[in-house]
Design an enzyme around this catalytic site. Structure first.
Site, PDB file in Angstrom:
ATOM      1  N   ASN A 149      65.920  49.123  68.158  1.00 52.41           N
ATOM      2  CA  ASN A 149      65.976  47.953  67.275  1.00 52.41           C
ATOM      3  C   ASN A 149      65.262  48.185  65.945  1.00 52.41           C
ATOM      4  O   ASN A 149      65.797  47.840  64.887  1.00 52.41           O
ATOM      5  CB  ASN A 149      65.389  46.748  68.024  1.00 52.41           C
ATOM      6  CG  ASN A 149      65.215  45.547  67.142  1.00 52.41           C
ATOM      7  OD1 ASN A 149      64.126  45.284  66.656  1.00 52.41           O
ATOM      8  ND2 ASN A 149      66.292  44.819  66.901  1.00 52.41           N
ATOM      9  N   LYS A 165      49.783  41.596  74.834  1.00 51.07           N
ATOM     10  CA  LYS A 165      50.918  42.500  75.079  1.00 51.07           C
ATOM     11  C   LYS A 165      51.149  42.578  76.574  1.00 51.07           C
ATOM     12  O   LYS A 165      50.218  42.355  77.354  1.00 51.07           O
ATOM     13  CB  LYS A 165      50.590  43.905  74.545  1.00 51.07           C
ATOM     14  CG  LYS A 165      51.805  44.745  74.259  1.00 51.07           C
ATOM     15  CD  LYS A 165      52.355  44.468  72.882  1.00 51.07           C
ATOM     16  CE  LYS A 165      53.645  45.207  72.616  1.00 51.07           C
ATOM     17  NZ  LYS A 165      54.037  45.102  71.199  1.00 51.07           N
ATOM     18  N   SER A 218      58.643  36.288  64.484  1.00 44.98           N
ATOM     19  CA  SER A 218      58.439  35.537  65.728  1.00 44.98           C
ATOM     20  C   SER A 218      57.657  34.261  65.448  1.00 44.98           C
ATOM     21  O   SER A 218      57.948  33.199  66.018  1.00 44.98           O
ATOM     22  CB  SER A 218      57.652  36.378  66.739  1.00 44.98           C
ATOM     23  OG  SER A 218      58.501  37.261  67.429  1.00 44.98           O
ATOM     24  N   THR A 224      61.712  43.640  62.209  1.00 42.92           N
ATOM     25  CA  THR A 224      60.727  44.725  62.190  1.00 42.92           C
ATOM     26  C   THR A 224      61.191  45.838  61.248  1.00 42.92           C
ATOM     27  O   THR A 224      60.423  46.322  60.403  1.00 42.92           O
ATOM     28  CB  THR A 224      60.480  45.276  63.610  1.00 42.92           C
ATOM     29  OG1 THR A 224      60.278  44.173  64.495  1.00 42.92           O
ATOM     30  CG2 THR A 224      59.266  46.179  63.642  1.00 42.92           C
ATOM     31  N   GLY A 262      59.966  40.610  72.672  1.00 40.23           N
ATOM     32  CA  GLY A 262      60.450  41.914  73.099  1.00 40.23           C
ATOM     33  C   GLY A 262      59.617  43.062  72.557  1.00 40.23           C
ATOM     34  O   GLY A 262      58.733  42.884  71.719  1.00 40.23           O
ATOM     35  N   ASP A 263      59.913  44.238  73.052  1.00 47.01           N
ATOM     36  CA  ASP A 263      59.373  45.512  72.553  1.00 47.01           C
ATOM     37  C   ASP A 263      60.329  46.560  73.128  1.00 47.01           C
ATOM     38  O   ASP A 263      61.486  46.218  73.437  1.00 47.01           O
ATOM     39  CB  ASP A 263      57.917  45.698  73.033  1.00 47.01           C
ATOM     40  CG  ASP A 263      57.171  46.793  72.276  1.00 47.01           C
ATOM     41  OD1 ASP A 263      56.623  46.510  71.199  1.00 47.01           O
ATOM     42  OD2 ASP A 263      57.148  47.954  72.740  1.00 47.01           O
ATOM     43  N   LYS A 283      47.191  43.180  63.704  1.00 46.87           N
ATOM     44  CA  LYS A 283      48.500  43.024  63.064  1.00 46.87           C
ATOM     45  C   LYS A 283      48.795  41.537  62.851  1.00 46.87           C
ATOM     46  O   LYS A 283      49.179  41.112  61.754  1.00 46.87           O
ATOM     47  CB  LYS A 283      49.577  43.637  63.968  1.00 46.87           C
ATOM     48  CG  LYS A 283      50.975  43.585  63.396  1.00 46.87           C
ATOM     49  CD  LYS A 283      52.066  43.848  64.451  1.00 46.87           C
ATOM     50  CE  LYS A 283      51.876  45.147  65.187  1.00 46.87           C
ATOM     51  NZ  LYS A 283      53.096  45.524  65.955  1.00 46.87           N
TER      52      LYS A 283
HETATM   53  N1  GLU Z   1      56.731  43.977  69.916  1.00 49.32           N
HETATM   54  C1  GLU Z   1      56.647  43.607  68.534  1.00 49.32           C
HETATM   55  C2  GLU Z   1      55.385  44.167  67.930  1.00 49.32           C
HETATM   56  O1  GLU Z   1      54.958  45.228  68.310  1.00 49.32           O
HETATM   57  C3  GLU Z   1      56.874  42.124  68.297  1.00 49.32           C
HETATM   58  C4  GLU Z   1      55.952  41.177  68.988  1.00 49.32           C
HETATM   59  C5  GLU Z   1      56.325  39.708  68.864  1.00 49.32           C
HETATM   60  O2  GLU Z   1      57.289  39.394  68.188  1.00 49.32           O
HETATM   61  O3  GLU Z   1      55.608  38.901  69.473  1.00 49.32           O
HETATM   62  O4  GLU Z   1      54.797  43.629  67.042  1.00 49.32           O
END
Ligand code: GLU
Length: 450
Positions: A245, A130, A382, A214, A169-170, A118
């Site tokens: 979110n 992660k 980000s 997102t 975050g997540d 990604k």
């Molecule tokens: N958790 C988000 C994702 O799945 C954002 C990760 C980030 O901003 O570092 O991509």
């Protein structure tokens, strides 16, 4: 599993399975990428030994730690903390932290693995990682969440840094939690190192649009998918699963573009609001009051209905945006969507569709965007936050949203062109995986045996 791995890649997968027993989500994510590499299996001589691929399936570093904290009654609680630093070929490890009781090593590894491709697809200089914990924030007081975050960071701080690893975050981790985490990092290190975390609050180094990114990004991606077919969002009926979110800001942008979002969900069920969801009420319930959809239903009144058993994917729609969590949309759901005439599916969450569901969309000719392409707007913003922190600058909302739109369009182009180049036009999964993979692999080849 539906599609086949190329025979030349099978030994890589067999070795991977033996090394990671029982980690089913991680297996699923790796399998999907390996299937997508079929067009280059045996072609790209520099990857002929597949040693690159074998290394890419093995995280560079995996950190597991104890997180002790005290609840409001004075009882000591223990959770498990994770940070999987997956790949740093393109930049510092980058990816969110998830606090949810389902978190385990398999889930963090699948999320970290996906994040590598990604992040590569965004075109920004970020590696993939992660982390998170099996801590359940539901029902916890603010003081308990703060004590947990402080304890979590008391270990995590030694592994992260603006040039090393940049969490965000997540699920279960938003601006509030990032504030507690950042405060503790600053206290331990005595550094105001803004770029160590993203998703920060406006007044302390956060970027405008990061909160919305997102969900907005997913809708921008959908617009590109529609544009490629000579269509747009105007008047479309959309179902978005989840109400966190990602879902909230996907709903917001879709409504701004003239679509009607008729349903969303939480872990207790889903709500159908045929005249279109009331976003102000939804935000108030979910963001301000941290409440449940049942609160939305009781306050919204007769125009909507709450369904507490059954699947949201039974609701007929033109566009489906699964934005809750992994493997939430299975075979029966995919069949129901196709039977009800869905025109397009794009993932707001990470891996919400099972491989079997994806196969049903593919067989039915329904365009389907995998999360690593369609939900990349969050991590891309980000990276924009990191740029602003590095230059001690802050950009306007309009400027930042314009950049997000450009990034999402570029990701769409990258996926579409790569899929066509390798003989599978319209296959966004193959396009995303191949484009993401090739860039990381090229960097690894250039950097030697790493
Ligand atoms: N958790 C988000 C994702 O799945 C954002 C990760 C980030 O901003 O570092 O991509």
């Amino acid at each position: 599993m539906p599609a086949e791995i190329h025979p030349r890649l099978q030994p890589v997968f067999d070795e991977f399975l033996a090394r990671n027993p029982g980690e089913k989500e991680f297996h699923q994510a790796v399998y999907e990428v390996l299937v997508s590499l079929t067009p280059i299996a045996g072609k790209k001589p520099e990857y002929a030994q597949w040693s690159i691929l074998r290394r890419m399936c093995e995280p560079e570093r995996q950190i597991i730690f104890r997180v002790p904290w005290m609840d409001d009654e004075g009882t000591v609680r223990i959770n498990r903390g994770f940070r999987v630093e997956f790949n740093s070929a393109l930049g510092p490890y980058k990816g969110g932290l998830r606090f949810h009781p389902s978190v385990n090593l398999s889930i963090i590894k699948f999320l970290g693995f996906e994040q590598v491709y990604k992040n590569s697809l965004t075109g920004m200089p970020i590696g993939g990682g992660k982390g998170g914990s099996d801590f359940d924030p539901k029902g916890r007081s603010k003081a308990e969440v703060m004590r947990f975050c402080q304890s979590f960071m008391t270990e995590l701080y030694r592994h992260i840094g603006e040039y090393t690893d940049v969490p965000a975050g997540d699920i279960g981790v938003g601006t509030r939690e990032l504030g507690f985490l950042f405060g503790q990092y600053k206290r331990i290190t005595n550094r105001y190192e803004s770029g160590v975390l993203t998703g920060k609050g406006q007044s302390w180094g956060g970027s405008l649009v990061r909160t919305e990114a997102t969900g907005y990004g997913a809708v921008f991606f959908v617009e590109e998918m529609l544009r490629a077919r000579g269509e747009d969002l105007q008047g479309r009926r959309i179902v978005v699963s989840g109400s966190g979110n990602v879902a909230i800001y996907a709903i917001e942008k879709a409504q701004q573009r003239g679509a009607t979002v008729i349903a969303c969900s939480d872990s207790n069920g889903y709500v159908v609001d045929e005249s279109g969801l009331d976003l102000d009420l939804l935000k108030d319930v979910k963001e301000e009051r941290r409440g449940r959809l049942s609160d939305y239903v009781s306050e919204r009144g007769s125009s909507c209905r709450h369904v507490t058993n059954g699947s949201i994917w039974q609701v007929p729609c033109d566009i489906a945006l699964p934005s809750a969590t992994q493997n939430e949309l299975g075979v029966d759901d995919a069949k129901a969507l196709v039977g009800n005439g869905v025109r397009l599916v794009a993932e707001g969450a990470n891996m919400p569709c099972t491989p079997e569901a994806v196969e049903i969309f593919t067989q039915a000719g329904v365009p389907y965007a995998p999360g690593k392409a369609s939900n990349a707007g969050g991590v891309a913003t980000s990276a924009l936050e990191m740029q602003q922190n590095a230059s001690r600058d802050s950009w306007t909302f309009e400027d930042t949203e314009t950049r997000l739109g450009e990034i999402m369009r570029a990701i769409h182009t990258r996926c579409a062109e790569t899929a066509a180049e390798y003989g599978n036009p319209g296959n966004y999964v193959m396009g995303a995986n191949l484009a993401g993979y090739l860039k990381v692999a090229d960097a690894m080849v250039a950097q030697g045996l790493i």
